[in-house]
Design an enzyme around this catalytic site. Sequence first.
Site, PDB file in Angstrom:
ATOM      1  N   SER A 233       0.826  -1.220   0.000  1.00 23.45           N
ATOM      2  CA  SER A 233       0.000   0.000   0.000  1.00 23.45           C
ATOM      3  C   SER A 233       0.854   1.261   0.000  1.00 23.45           C
ATOM      4  O   SER A 233       0.605   2.194  -0.791  1.00 23.45           O
ATOM      5  CB  SER A 233      -0.982  -0.003   1.181  1.00 23.45           C
ATOM      6  OG  SER A 233      -0.337  -0.343   2.385  1.00 23.45           O
ATOM      7  N   ARG A 318       2.643  -5.610  16.868  1.00 25.00           N
ATOM      8  CA  ARG A 318       1.270  -5.121  16.723  1.00 25.00           C
ATOM      9  C   ARG A 318       0.293  -6.232  17.120  1.00 25.00           C
ATOM     10  O   ARG A 318      -0.759  -5.990  17.715  1.00 25.00           O
ATOM     11  CB  ARG A 318       1.021  -4.642  15.282  1.00 25.00           C
ATOM     12  CG  ARG A 318       1.947  -3.513  14.863  1.00 25.00           C
ATOM     13  CD  ARG A 318       1.834  -3.186  13.387  1.00 25.00           C
ATOM     14  NE  ARG A 318       2.233  -4.302  12.537  1.00 25.00           N
ATOM     15  CZ  ARG A 318       2.120  -4.315  11.203  1.00 25.00           C
ATOM     16  NH1 ARG A 318       1.620  -3.258  10.577  1.00 25.00           N
ATOM     17  NH2 ARG A 318       2.509  -5.364  10.498  1.00 25.00           N
TER      18      ARG A 318
HETATM   19  C1  MLT Z   1       1.960  -3.837   6.666  1.00 25.08           C
HETATM   20  O1  MLT Z   1       1.587  -3.402   7.755  1.00 25.08           O
HETATM   21  O2  MLT Z   1       2.041  -3.110   5.659  1.00 25.08           O
HETATM   22  C2  MLT Z   1       2.225  -5.278   6.530  1.00 25.08           C
HETATM   23  O3  MLT Z   1       2.730  -5.811   7.720  1.00 25.08           O
HETATM   24  C3  MLT Z   1       2.961  -5.690   5.290  1.00 25.08           C
HETATM   25  C4  MLT Z   1       4.398  -5.285   5.170  1.00 25.08           C
HETATM   26  O4  MLT Z   1       4.956  -4.540   5.945  1.00 25.08           O
HETATM   27  O5  MLT Z   1       5.013  -5.795   4.201  1.00 25.08           O
END
Ligand code: MLT
Length: 426
Positions: A233, A318
């Site tokens: 993202s 997390r």
């Molecule tokens: C995130 O929070 O974007 C995920 O853990 C995926 C990542 O860091 O690759």
Amino acid sequence: MASLQNKLSVLLPKSRESIARLINEYGDKVISQVTIKQAYGGMRGVKAMICDTSLVEPDKGLIIRGIPILDLTQKLPEEVFYLLLTGELPDASGVKTLQNDLKERQDVPSYVWDVLNAMGDDAHPMTMLSTAILVMQRDSVFSNEYRCGMSKTEYWKPVLEDALRIVARIPAIAAFIYRKRFNKGQRIEPKADLDWAGNFAHMLGVNDTTGNFADLIRLYMVLHCDHEGGNVSAHACHCVGSALSDPFYAVSAGLNGLSGPLHGLANQECLRFVLEVREKYGGVPAKQQIIDFAWETLNSGKVIPGYGHAVLRVTDPRFTAFREFGLKVCPDDEVFQIVDLLFQTIPDVLKEHGHAQNPYPNVDAGSGSLLHHFGITEFDYYTVLFGASRALGMLSQLVLSRGLGEAIERPKSVRTAWIKEIASKL
Ligand code: MLT
Ligand code: NMX
């Protein structure tokens, strides 16, 4: 304390200058190499982009501006947004100023409701969220000012304005998507005296007098906000933004990336998996039953959602934060208990399976069970919450990218025939 705008007006020119000096002096030094495996393997581990908002250490997890995520769990998401952008936590007056800045921008244009209302009953909630952000592009301050002509060094200012508008409006949009898509009744108006995530919880309309649900949403918004620059993202948003597409285009692109089951959609897949376990065994199963179920899943060629990570090699902090919340708030909840049982069993199964580099849970393994506990049982919705939070990180990265004058992304691609030719000469 200075507003975000004033603070960044001081910080960004200094950072730009120091980066220019760095490139001038050390621009030719090598920081990374690329192997054929990495070129075919999602560029894993290749150091070729800059992200100053946060860092993910394989053995520690997310660190935001030098502060481990587990030390930020009591903060408000808007405080963390300020931290992502400036490198400092705001004092009480800084938080108030930012909250007021957001409240001034929170009104969602009515055409957004019209577009969402026109979408089919089977539209995925993530499609609705991405569309709602994209449709607001017509009012982008950056696009407008760019058209009128402006200096490169000023780009970040209208980008920040667009960013504040997206952050301010995303809780109302996301809450509306929940209420509309799952027939929960009328849209709920925000309250003037609530913080950003408190208002989000209020607008979702979940019945909870304990205050625990609002705390969960605050925690959820903090934990998902950023994960350095290379995740799908953040990277998609960064890439689209680098063409000077405005924040509405860029964040919508990032949300589309988040909608994949290997990325943000894993949280819905994870709860689906947990509910399948509950259904199959009529409640919380015995450890051996979970192990059998996990092997069935792996042997049918599927992944165990919520486990594994491209960077992490330990339990995601997390996940730890969500688990601690669950142990405090809903230790007797069956769904949470299954999540906890999976935590005790899946890492050993994945180690024995021998494929995953990281057998431990990631952020998506536990979050859904907590939402489920508070009655948000429609798991197709979960990634929208991830997206609302991740907007904070994507937008912080975008403002800094424009503030630091980063170039359009354009790495070189090569053909398999070229790789074969190179390989044959090695
Ligand atoms: C995130 O929070 O974007 C995920 O853990 C995926 C990542 O860091 O690759
Ligand atoms: N279950 C089964 N197999 C797995 C898993 C898992 N949870 N994780 C990795 N593998 C497999 C992977 O499919 C690959 O298989 P093959 O060699 O047959 O191609 C092999 O292990 C090596 O993969 P890795 O290098 O460990 O992982 P990679 O960096 O490529 O991918 C993920 C990382 C997160 C995409 C991967 O671990 C995964 O698919 N996990 C399940 C989905 C998930 O939880 N995603 C959420 C990530 C966090 N987020 O929110 O974005």
